[in-house]
Design a protein around this motif. Structure first.
Motif, PDB file in Angstrom:
ATOM      1  N   TYR A   1       9.797  -5.283   3.995  1.00 42.91           N
ATOM      2  CA  TYR A   1       8.625  -4.726   4.670  1.00 42.91           C
ATOM      3  C   TYR A   1       7.274  -5.230   4.154  1.00 42.91           C
ATOM      4  CZ  TYR A   1      12.113  -1.494   6.384  1.00 42.91           C
ATOM      5  OH  TYR A   1      13.222  -0.952   6.952  1.00 42.91           O
ATOM      6  N   GLY A   2       7.227  -5.797   2.965  1.00 39.26           N
ATOM      7  CA  GLY A   2       5.951  -6.260   2.424  1.00 39.26           C
ATOM      8  C   GLY A   2       5.010  -5.094   2.164  1.00 39.26           C
ATOM      9  N   ASP A   3       3.786  -5.176   2.715  1.00 42.77           N
ATOM     10  CA  ASP A   3       2.775  -4.135   2.465  1.00 42.77           C
ATOM     11  C   ASP A   3       2.893  -2.926   3.388  1.00 42.77           C
ATOM     12  OD1 ASP A   3       1.784  -5.779   0.539  1.00 42.77           O
ATOM     13  OD2 ASP A   3       0.154  -6.565   1.763  1.00 42.77           O
ATOM     14  N   ASN A   4       3.569  -3.067   4.514  1.00 42.35           N
ATOM     15  CA  ASN A   4       3.601  -2.002   5.522  1.00 42.35           C
ATOM     16  C   ASN A   4       4.981  -1.375   5.633  1.00 42.35           C
ATOM     17  OD1 ASN A   4       0.888  -2.586   6.282  1.00 42.35           O
ATOM     18  ND2 ASN A   4       1.645  -4.323   7.466  1.00 42.35           N
ATOM     19  N   LEU A   5       5.092  -0.137   5.171  1.00 42.26           N
ATOM     20  CA  LEU A   5       6.351   0.582   5.297  1.00 42.26           C
ATOM     21  C   LEU A   5       6.501   1.091   6.730  1.00 42.26           C
ATOM     22  CD1 LEU A   5       6.469   2.643   1.986  1.00 42.26           C
ATOM     23  CD2 LEU A   5       7.529   0.459   2.495  1.00 42.26           C
ATOM     24  N   PRO A   6       7.737   1.174   7.232  1.00 36.16           N
ATOM     25  CA  PRO A   6       7.958   1.591   8.617  1.00 36.16           C
ATOM     26  C   PRO A   6       7.926   3.106   8.804  1.00 36.16           C
ATOM     27  CG  PRO A   6      10.050   1.154   7.613  1.00 36.16           C
ATOM     28  CD  PRO A   6       8.994   0.830   6.581  1.00 36.16           C
ATOM     29  N   LEU A   7       7.026   3.764   8.114  1.00 35.99           N
ATOM     30  CA  LEU A   7       6.948   5.221   8.192  1.00 35.99           C
ATOM     31  C   LEU A   7       5.657   5.606   8.892  1.00 35.99           C
ATOM     32  CD1 LEU A   7       8.031   5.961   4.520  1.00 35.99           C
ATOM     33  CD2 LEU A   7       9.447   6.205   6.557  1.00 35.99           C
TER      34      LEU A   7
ATOM     35  N   LYS B   1       2.825  11.013   9.042  1.00 35.28           N
ATOM     36  CA  LYS B   1       3.527  12.180   8.500  1.00 35.28           C
ATOM     37  C   LYS B   1       4.996  12.059   8.889  1.00 35.28           C
ATOM     38  CE  LYS B   1      -0.147  15.408   7.946  1.00 35.28           C
ATOM     39  NZ  LYS B   1      -0.380  16.795   7.672  1.00 35.28           N
ATOM     40  N   PRO B   2       5.774  11.299   8.113  1.00 35.35           N
ATOM     41  CA  PRO B   2       7.169  11.036   8.483  1.00 35.35           C
ATOM     42  C   PRO B   2       8.060  12.276   8.394  1.00 35.35           C
ATOM     43  CG  PRO B   2       6.518   9.765   6.537  1.00 35.35           C
ATOM     44  CD  PRO B   2       5.379  10.617   6.911  1.00 35.35           C
ATOM     45  N   SER B   3       9.025  12.317   9.284  1.00 36.15           N
ATOM     46  CA  SER B   3      10.014  13.401   9.257  1.00 36.15           C
ATOM     47  C   SER B   3      11.107  13.037   8.255  1.00 36.15           C
ATOM     48  CB  SER B   3      10.629  13.574  10.643  1.00 36.15           C
ATOM     49  OG  SER B   3      11.383  12.428  10.983  1.00 36.15           O
ATOM     50  N   ASN B   4      11.950  13.998   7.951  1.00 41.04           N
ATOM     51  CA  ASN B   4      13.064  13.756   7.045  1.00 41.04           C
ATOM     52  C   ASN B   4      13.990  12.675   7.593  1.00 41.04           C
ATOM     53  OD1 ASN B   4      11.993  15.751   5.473  1.00 41.04           O
ATOM     54  ND2 ASN B   4      13.607  17.253   5.875  1.00 41.04           N
ATOM     55  N   GLU B   5      14.179  12.664   8.908  1.00 42.43           N
ATOM     56  CA  GLU B   5      15.033  11.645   9.533  1.00 42.43           C
ATOM     57  C   GLU B   5      14.451  10.240   9.369  1.00 42.43           C
ATOM     58  OE1 GLU B   5      18.118  12.192  10.564  1.00 42.43           O
ATOM     59  OE2 GLU B   5      17.720  14.233   9.859  1.00 42.43           O
ATOM     60  N   GLU B   6      13.118  10.126   9.443  1.00 40.47           N
ATOM     61  CA  GLU B   6      12.480   8.820   9.231  1.00 40.47           C
ATOM     62  C   GLU B   6      12.730   8.321   7.816  1.00 40.47           C
ATOM     63  OE1 GLU B   6       8.479   7.645  10.881  1.00 40.47           O
ATOM     64  OE2 GLU B   6       8.469   9.805  11.318  1.00 40.47           O
ATOM     65  N   TYR B   7      12.626   9.228   6.844  1.00 43.05           N
ATOM     66  CA  TYR B   7      12.887   8.839   5.464  1.00 43.05           C
ATOM     67  C   TYR B   7      14.332   8.401   5.281  1.00 43.05           C
ATOM     68  CZ  TYR B   7       8.393  10.372   3.561  1.00 43.05           C
ATOM     69  OH  TYR B   7       7.053  10.492   3.266  1.00 43.05           O
TER      70      TYR B   7
ATOM     71  N   VAL C   1      15.766  13.963   0.177  1.00 42.24           N
ATOM     72  CA  VAL C   1      14.592  13.494   0.907  1.00 42.24           C
ATOM     73  C   VAL C   1      13.380  13.462  -0.029  1.00 42.24           C
ATOM     74  CG1 VAL C   1      13.025  13.981   2.830  1.00 42.24           C
ATOM     75  CG2 VAL C   1      15.485  14.255   3.132  1.00 42.24           C
ATOM     76  N   SER C   2      13.290  14.408  -0.948  1.00 37.79           N
ATOM     77  CA  SER C   2      12.172  14.399  -1.906  1.00 37.79           C
ATOM     78  C   SER C   2      12.190  13.127  -2.754  1.00 37.79           C
ATOM     79  CB  SER C   2      12.217  15.632  -2.802  1.00 37.79           C
ATOM     80  OG  SER C   2      13.419  15.668  -3.544  1.00 37.79           O
ATOM     81  N   ASP C   3      13.382  12.633  -3.086  1.00 39.51           N
ATOM     82  CA  ASP C   3      13.499  11.367  -3.821  1.00 39.51           C
ATOM     83  C   ASP C   3      13.012  10.203  -2.965  1.00 39.51           C
ATOM     84  OD1 ASP C   3      14.731  12.788  -5.917  1.00 39.51           O
ATOM     85  OD2 ASP C   3      16.727  12.459  -5.056  1.00 39.51           O
ATOM     86  N   MET C   4      13.335  10.232  -1.692  1.00 39.44           N
ATOM     87  CA  MET C   4      12.906   9.173  -0.772  1.00 39.44           C
ATOM     88  C   MET C   4      11.387   9.171  -0.606  1.00 39.44           C
ATOM     89  SD  MET C   4      15.806   9.652   2.134  1.00 39.44           S
ATOM     90  CE  MET C   4      17.453  10.091   1.641  1.00 39.44           C
ATOM     91  N   LYS C   5      10.797  10.387  -0.585  1.00 39.74           N
ATOM     92  CA  LYS C   5       9.339  10.496  -0.482  1.00 39.74           C
ATOM     93  C   LYS C   5       8.678   9.891  -1.716  1.00 39.74           C
ATOM     94  CE  LYS C   5       9.274  14.610   2.439  1.00 39.74           C
ATOM     95  NZ  LYS C   5       8.930  16.036   2.536  1.00 39.74           N
ATOM     96  N   LYS C   6       9.229  10.187  -2.897  1.00 41.73           N
ATOM     97  CA  LYS C   6       8.695   9.615  -4.133  1.00 41.73           C
ATOM     98  C   LYS C   6       8.843   8.098  -4.119  1.00 41.73           C
ATOM     99  CE  LYS C   6       9.753  13.419  -7.228  1.00 41.73           C
ATOM    100  NZ  LYS C   6      10.630  13.854  -8.315  1.00 41.73           N
TER     101      LYS C   6
END
Length: 156
Positions: A78-84, A87-93, A111-116
């Motif tokens: 993804y480089g500099d731009n994450l595909p989120l 305000k991403p939902s849990n499913e997006e993460y 999901v909290s780990d994915m957010k971090k």
């Protein structure tokens, strides 16, 4: 060569990431990765984790993948731009995580780990930089490939 995370720490109860500056008698001096860096002393009562020691659980035979390797996969994909979204939902993460690390263990990676992971990636990309890590690795490789210079013989 994955990014070097030996001097990067997360401190429980404090947002963001911190660069370890130097040890003190009562703890460690750290500097925050942000526009206006703040310096503080992280003491023994603060729960500090070095990012170099963190891994993501997987379902393959190894069982874990180091965080540096996961960040490297995110950077390659993804480089500099994450595909989120903003305000991403849990499913997006979860979708993001399965694209980056398809073998992640969805029972033990929350999901909290994915957010971090996403937040830390953005901080590291902005303040540490993956291109800088690649250049350092290339420089180190070039130095090890140079032939050793033989010392000159002394005349009597």
């Amino acid at each position: 060569m994955p990014i070097d995370l030996r001097q990067v720490a997360a401190i429980s109860g404090f947002g963001g990431l911190y660069k370890i500056v130097k040890p003190t008698r009562t703890g460690v001096i750290v500097e925050s990765y942000e526009e206006n860096p703040k310096t503080m002393v992280a003491q023994a009562r603060h729960r500090m984790s070095l990012l170099d020691e963190i891994s993501i659980y997987t379902t393959d035979e190894e069982g874990t993948v180091p965080l540096a390797e996961v960040f490297e996969r995110v950077h390659e994909k993804y480089g500099d731009n994450l595909p989120l979204s903003e305000k991403p939902s849990n499913e997006e993460y979860k979708e993001f995580m399965s694209e980056v690390l398809p073998t992640y263990d969805d029972d033990r990676v929350y999901v909290s780990d994915m957010k971090k992971l996403a937040a830390w990636y953005l901080i590291l990309n902005k303040y540490v930089g993956f291109a800088a890590a690649e250049k350092e690795a290339e420089t180190a490789e070039a130095e090890t490939e140079k032939p050793e210079a033989k010392p000159a013989k002394k005349k009597k």
